[in-house]
Write an enzyme that holds these catalytic residues in place. Structure first.
Site, PDB file in Angstrom:
ATOM      1  N   SER A  65     -26.079 -65.182 -47.974  1.00  0.00           N
ATOM      2  CA  SER A  65     -26.369 -65.931 -46.749  1.00  0.00           C
ATOM      3  C   SER A  65     -27.711 -66.662 -46.749  1.00  0.00           C
ATOM      4  CB  SER A  65     -26.339 -65.003 -45.539  1.00  0.00           C
ATOM      5  OG  SER A  65     -25.031 -64.924 -45.039  1.00  0.00           O
ATOM      6  N   LYS A  68     -27.468 -70.334 -46.743  1.00  0.00           N
ATOM      7  CA  LYS A  68     -27.061 -71.081 -45.545  1.00  0.00           C
ATOM      8  C   LYS A  68     -28.198 -71.932 -44.987  1.00  0.00           C
ATOM      9  CE  LYS A  68     -23.707 -67.510 -44.163  1.00  0.00           C
ATOM     10  NZ  LYS A  68     -23.482 -66.360 -43.265  1.00  0.00           N
ATOM     11  N   TYR A 192     -18.363 -73.022 -51.357  1.00  0.00           N
ATOM     12  CA  TYR A 192     -19.129 -72.035 -50.580  1.00  0.00           C
ATOM     13  C   TYR A 192     -19.402 -70.759 -51.379  1.00  0.00           C
ATOM     14  CZ  TYR A 192     -20.148 -68.577 -46.944  1.00  0.00           C
ATOM     15  OH  TYR A 192     -20.729 -67.573 -46.195  1.00  0.00           O
ATOM     16  N   TYR A 244     -29.101 -61.824 -38.952  1.00  0.00           N
ATOM     17  CA  TYR A 244     -27.832 -61.449 -38.308  1.00  0.00           C
ATOM     18  C   TYR A 244     -28.075 -61.038 -36.853  1.00  0.00           C
ATOM     19  CZ  TYR A 244     -26.581 -61.083 -43.279  1.00  0.00           C
ATOM     20  OH  TYR A 244     -26.401 -61.314 -44.612  1.00  0.00           O
ATOM     21  N   VAL A 262     -26.232 -60.551 -47.875  1.00  0.00           N
ATOM     22  CA  VAL A 262     -25.632 -59.239 -48.136  1.00  0.00           C
ATOM     23  C   VAL A 262     -25.887 -58.706 -49.549  1.00  0.00           C
ATOM     24  CG1 VAL A 262     -23.805 -59.285 -46.388  1.00  0.00           C
ATOM     25  CG2 VAL A 262     -23.390 -60.278 -48.632  1.00  0.00           C
TER      26      VAL A 262
HETATM   27  N1  GLU Z   1     -20.920 -64.839 -49.183  1.00  0.00           N
HETATM   28  C1  GLU Z   1     -21.052 -63.967 -48.056  1.00  0.00           C
HETATM   29  C2  GLU Z   1     -19.874 -64.118 -47.119  1.00  0.00           C
HETATM   30  O1  GLU Z   1     -19.509 -65.197 -46.798  1.00  0.00           O
HETATM   31  C3  GLU Z   1     -22.333 -64.239 -47.368  1.00  0.00           C
HETATM   32  C4  GLU Z   1     -22.546 -63.291 -46.227  1.00  0.00           C
HETATM   33  C5  GLU Z   1     -23.955 -62.837 -46.081  1.00  0.00           C
HETATM   34  O2  GLU Z   1     -24.747 -62.800 -46.999  1.00  0.00           O
HETATM   35  O3  GLU Z   1     -24.252 -62.485 -44.936  1.00  0.00           O
HETATM   36  O4  GLU Z   1     -19.293 -63.171 -46.691  1.00  0.00           O
END
Ligand code: GLU
Length: 308
Positions: A65, A68, A192, A244, A262
């Protein structure tokens, strides 16, 4: 005063490491389950180009994430704020990162670019004539931010996530039905999952954090890599939704723009001072690195990092 010595930083890491036993490595992406639970490493990259680190900083982590924030910056540079925020909102959700529930509410666009739905809508916007070119643009941008052209991605992690992405697939189909995205879902998921699997060490992560801390300027070269308005917007989302649904508590206890993933990565940006890169794969129940969050709390108190 920022931290200047490895010895001092090592002591803080040892203190925070005591908490890693309470966490759990992410396993919903099977390849991430191989990570070592007790690992904790950190790098700090200062605005004068100097760096201090502790732990096994050569360990590679995938961005997950954390990516992002960087695709958001690239999409904003490609299209501008108005176009990007016609597809995704500005508001924190208070829900887990992969929740579908708020998409049911009107308007049915994702509430912010840091949850999976919002990040998928942002990746959908990345320009390029095909999926290879779109991913190459993301990777090149990230290499530039870190000043490291050797950064690549883990095909194993990307493939492992792609094969098990049914929740993200569901989010995409929901958004396609509502006109937020209009491309082939499998192509979007391939871009992605590769973006999430971009791999680097804590030092690279700290360098990127520092570019954001300096409002988009790389401190060693003085080159502007991101417009200041885009860097500020990204940092604002890092504060409101970067950790989060623990972002509120993190703002109180640490008080800096930060984004976690994560894999156990956290990128922090202490405005006008330094960037921080952390890798600690044991996660708390909200999905944040448990040792990394503790370490940032300790550092924030010691180095007066909070912006509030
Ligand atoms: N690639 C992970 C997903 O889409 C990223 C989620 C994360 O790191 O919070 O579930």
């Amino acid at each position: 005063m920022p931290c200047r010595t490895t010895k001092e930083l090592n002591e803080l890491v040892q203190e925070a490491k005591k908490y890693t036993g309470k966490g759990k490595v992410a396993d919903y992406i099977p390849a991430l389950a191989k990570a070592h639970h007790e690992e904790l490493s950190v790098a700090i990259f200062h605005d004068d180009g100097t760096c201090v680190s502790a732990g096994d900083v050569k360990q590679k982590l995938t961005l997950q994430s954390v990516s992002k924030v960087l695709t958001l910056a690239l999409a904003l540079m490609d299209y501008g704020e108005e176009a990007v925020f016609s597809k995704v909102g500005y508001e924190p959700t208070g829900d887990p990162f992969n929740s579908i529930v708020k998409l049911e509410f009107s308007p049915s666009k994702p509430l912010n670019p840091m949850i999976n739905a919002g990040a998928l809508a942002v990746t959908h916007m990345i320009k390029g004539k095909n999926e290879e070119e779109r991913f190459e643009r993301i990777l090149t941008f990230i290499q530039q931010l870190a000043g490291n052209s050797a950064i690549g991605y883990s095909a194993e992690v990307a493939e492992s996530e792609y094969r098990t992405s049914d929740l993200n697939r569901a989010l995409c189909y929901f958004m396609k039905q509502h006109g937020v995205i209009d491309e082939d879902i499998e192509e979007l998921l391939r871009v992605y999952t590769k973006q999430c699997a971009i791999e680097m060490d804590c030092l690279d992560l700290a360098r990127i954090g520092c570019v954001l801390a300096m409002d988009g300027v790389e401190p060693r070269t003085n080159l502007r890599l991101i417009p200041a308005s885009v860097a500020r917007l990204c940092k604002t989302f890092m504060v409101t939704c970067g950790m989060y649904n623990a972002s509120g508590e993190f703002a109180v206890r640490v008080g800096i723009p930060a984004k976690s993933g994560v894999s156990g990565g956290i990128m922090g940006s202490v405005p006008n001072r330094f960037g921080i890169g952390i890798f600690g794969p044991a996660l708390d129940e909200k999905g944040n690195s448990i040792g990394g969050t503790k370490l940032l709390e300790i550092m924030s108190a010691k180095y007066n990092m909070s912006m509030f």
